[in-house]
Each structure stands twice: as C-alpha cells, then as structure tokens.
Design an enzyme around this catalytic site. Sequence first.
Site, mmCIF file in Angstrom:
data_model
loop_
_atom_site.group_PDB
_atom_site.id
_atom_site.type_symbol
_atom_site.label_atom_id
_atom_site.label_comp_id
_atom_site.label_asym_id
_atom_site.label_seq_id
_atom_site.Cartn_x
_atom_site.Cartn_y
_atom_site.Cartn_z
ATOM 1 N N TYR A 43 0.850 -1.200 0.000
ATOM 2 C CA TYR A 43 0.000 0.000 0.000
ATOM 3 C C TYR A 43 0.878 1.241 0.000
ATOM 4 O O TYR A 43 1.830 1.322 0.778
ATOM 5 C CB TYR A 43 -0.899 0.030 1.248
ATOM 6 C CG TYR A 43 -2.356 -0.114 0.875
ATOM 7 C CD1 TYR A 43 -2.937 0.769 -0.020
ATOM 8 C CD2 TYR A 43 -3.136 -1.138 1.404
ATOM 9 C CE1 TYR A 43 -4.271 0.619 -0.386
ATOM 10 C CE2 TYR A 43 -4.453 -1.289 1.040
ATOM 11 C CZ TYR A 43 -5.017 -0.399 0.143
ATOM 12 O OH TYR A 43 -6.326 -0.541 -0.215
ATOM 13 N N GLU A 45 -0.487 4.810 -0.653
ATOM 14 C CA GLU A 45 -1.290 6.008 -0.967
ATOM 15 C C GLU A 45 -0.439 7.267 -0.833
ATOM 16 O O GLU A 45 0.319 7.405 0.132
ATOM 17 C CB GLU A 45 -2.479 6.104 -0.011
ATOM 18 C CG GLU A 45 -3.656 5.295 -0.500
ATOM 19 C CD GLU A 45 -4.670 5.034 0.582
ATOM 20 O OE1 GLU A 45 -4.267 4.496 1.634
ATOM 21 O OE2 GLU A 45 -5.845 5.369 0.384
ATOM 22 N N ASP A 196 -5.846 12.848 -25.815
ATOM 23 C CA ASP A 196 -5.869 11.452 -25.367
ATOM 24 C C ASP A 196 -5.188 10.661 -26.482
ATOM 25 O O ASP A 196 -5.780 10.377 -27.519
ATOM 26 C CB ASP A 196 -7.318 10.998 -25.171
ATOM 27 C CG ASP A 196 -7.417 9.522 -24.771
ATOM 28 O OD1 ASP A 196 -6.401 8.797 -24.895
ATOM 29 O OD2 ASP A 196 -8.509 9.093 -24.360
ATOM 30 N N THR A 222 -3.127 5.263 -22.434
ATOM 31 C CA THR A 222 -3.004 3.952 -21.812
ATOM 32 C C THR A 222 -1.615 3.442 -22.165
ATOM 33 O O THR A 222 -0.924 4.009 -23.013
ATOM 34 C CB THR A 222 -4.051 2.962 -22.372
ATOM 35 O OG1 THR A 222 -3.936 2.947 -23.790
ATOM 36 C CG2 THR A 222 -5.449 3.346 -21.963
ATOM 37 N N LYS A 225 -1.721 -0.399 -25.492
ATOM 38 C CA LYS A 225 -2.121 -0.518 -26.906
ATOM 39 C C LYS A 225 -0.845 -0.568 -27.747
ATOM 40 O O LYS A 225 -0.117 -1.547 -27.690
ATOM 41 C CB LYS A 225 -3.063 0.625 -27.272
ATOM 42 C CG LYS A 225 -4.377 0.596 -26.453
ATOM 43 C CD LYS A 225 -5.345 1.663 -26.893
ATOM 44 C CE LYS A 225 -6.696 1.545 -26.216
ATOM 45 N NZ LYS A 225 -6.756 2.157 -24.875
ATOM 46 N N ARG A 231 -1.459 -3.186 -18.787
ATOM 47 C CA ARG A 231 -2.719 -2.446 -18.844
ATOM 48 C C ARG A 231 -2.676 -1.330 -17.800
ATOM 49 O O ARG A 231 -2.375 -1.593 -16.626
ATOM 50 C CB ARG A 231 -3.852 -3.429 -18.529
ATOM 51 C CG ARG A 231 -5.234 -2.966 -18.817
ATOM 52 C CD ARG A 231 -6.152 -4.162 -18.912
ATOM 53 N NE ARG A 231 -5.894 -4.897 -20.137
ATOM 54 C CZ ARG A 231 -6.438 -4.595 -21.314
ATOM 55 N NH1 ARG A 231 -7.299 -3.607 -21.412
ATOM 56 N NH2 ARG A 231 -6.134 -5.289 -22.384
#
Length: 388
Positions: A43, A45, A196, A222, A225, A231
């Site tokens: 974790y 954050e 984008d 992303t 692709k 991903r």
Amino acid sequence: MNTFDYIELEKRRQQNNIELIASENFVSENVLKAVGSCLTNKYAEGYPTERYSGSKGRYYGGCEVVNDLEEYCCLKWREVFSTDYHVNVQPHSGSSANLAAYMSVLSPGDTILSMDLNNGGHLTHGSSVNFSGRLYNMVFYGVTSEGYIDYEDVAKKAAENKPKLILAGASAYSRIIDFERFGKIAAENGAYFMVDMAHIAGLIAAGEHPSPFGIADIITTTTHKTLRGTRGGLIFCKPELAKKVDSAIFPGTQGGPLMHIIAGKAVTAEEACSNEFKEYIKQVVKNTKAMCDEFIKMGYDIVTGGTDNHLFLVDLSRTHPRLSGKDVQNELDKHGITLNKNCVPGEKRSPAQASGVRIGCAAMTTKGWKEEDAISCAKKINEIISAM
Ligand code: DSN
C-alpha cells in the site's frame, strides 16, 4: 476447472488466434513478471515526497523502495517522449486518467469540445452513458464525408460554444491528427487543450506520428495498446498543472496506487526507449498499410481511403449492405480471427450492430508479421466475408 485452467485456456486462445483488435497487444515476459510480482502487496497512498512539492508524501511506512521505483518510472516515461512535462504514473486505466484530467481543470457543467464516439471518439470523451457525458456539457465536432477530422467544424464549434477544454484523440481514427491546428484553435478560444493519445502513443514514442508534447496542456494515454505494455494509464501535463493533476488522481479519484502495475509501466517504458521498439512500430505501420491496400484492391471501402497509423476501418455499408459489422465479427470469430465491429461515419445501424469493422496490426506485428502475412490475412478475411 480452476482459475489456472481458465488462464491456460485464454493463453492458448491468444496463441492460436489471429488478433486484429486495434487496442490489444502482447506484452513481454518481463512485463508479465513485473505485474505478477510482490509489489502487489504494498500500500502506498500518496506520492514520493521529494517530487511533489506540497504533497504529504505517503500515508504508510515501508515505502522507501516503491518511492524510488515510482520516481524511476516517471523518469523513464519522460525519456520515452523526450519531454520535461510532469507525469503521473498512478492512473489505473485510460478512463481513470481521463476522469482525473477533466477534474484537474474543469468543474461539473463546464463545456468540453470533443469527437463523438460514433465518429471515432471514446466513451470517456463525452458519451451520454459515461461519467463524462453526465458531468460535463459536451459539444462534439464531426468528420468530413470522407471520414477526416473536420477542423473547420472544430474551429466553428469552439468559437460558438467557448469550451473550457478541447479534446483531441480517438479510438477509431486512421489518419494523422493535426495537434498544432487543434492547439491553435484552443489558444484562440482560451480553452485548455487536452490530447488522449492512447491509441497512437507507441507511434508518437517511435517518431511515426507528430507529437502533442509542447502543444497540449494535458496528455493522457493507456500503456497497453501500441505502447505494448501493462494495462494502465498515464497523465502528462505542463509543469504548472502538476499539482492539480496529482491531487485529481489522489485523493481526488483514486486511493492506493497499484505498485505492481507501476513496476509493469516502468518495464514498458524501458522497452519503449529501445531501438527494437522503434523498428517494431515502423513494421506495424507498414503491415497496416499493406493490409489496408489489399482490401482496397479487393474493392472494399475504407474510411478516409487509407491509413497513416496502426488501424483502419472497413465500411461494409455500400459493398455488403446485408452484413452488419457484428455479423462479420461473429463469422470471423468462428475462423479464429478476432476483431471488433465499429460504427462508420454516417452510421445507419446501432453501435451494437454497426456497419463496419476496425482492423489493427499492432498485436500481430508483435507475433512477427511482415507485409506478406498481413496481405494473406486480408485475402482470407475476404474469402470468409464473400462466403457469408
Ligand atoms: N476499448 C478501447 C479500444 O478498443 O479502442 C479504447 O479504450
């Protein structure tokens, strides 16, 4: 059957099928290793303190390694695009990246000018069933009758509607996007300019498509692709927007970052910096053009009449009026060829049926395709369609 049996089945499907979905690719063993690593246990954050002036750092102890990893990942992504833009590597996906990008500079009700989903845009670019269309006042620009972005329409809609943000980028557009022209329209109308670049990011990294860096205020992508990585999503922005973008990701829209995915993104960036990746992207463009030209030779209609990138759209409405994109997608599935139905400009069918199919060559180029493989696949698809 247990989980690993399903994974094995999917692995075989991916090995045996011809994969033409323009947004998919096959990652390296190193990417798989990174995303399957012990980093999934951590974790973290917050952000590595040094980089984020004003940030409170991490909210948990034991972050000394992941701090360095995240810094390294950011460094490598700036190297991929030769940029000094700020980068946030925490977005879980392209959709999360777009949500945070909007939140960083817009308030609900503000106007966004973007490309309609039916003309090649994306769900998160203002579709009425998506958060973007529900939270913001969307205005859409269109494409010409040949399927090219209609820049005059962009200028006209911008002047009429004074959007706070103009968005360029698409999921199904096969031509070069003129970022300079978009940037100029945004500047003339006092709008933020966002790109984008999810589909074409690999081409931009390899110098096969003009870059939006230096022009756009915010750039999202992303990593899975044409970048051929894990991903996930990324947001780049001009340094003066860094704080707004970072706080829109955390605490604005996300909690703990996926540190194993950030490790996967770091491997992806290492790979995208290589000469091998540049050669790969050149071959993607050559294969796509060869396949597209073969369809044209066989009498098919291609939206815009060709392609400059990793994908093209076959419009079946004149040549095969009886067949929907869905019919063709389903029939090709039976022959081990995977692609997706797609709306075409002036679409008469519903998006669930559509009158076209989208074909991309990024994944099969990873499997070693050269132009002759792309051409013989086009012929095979024609045989299957002709027999329907
Ligand atoms: N679903 C992706 C595509 O296929 O283009 C976009 O997010």
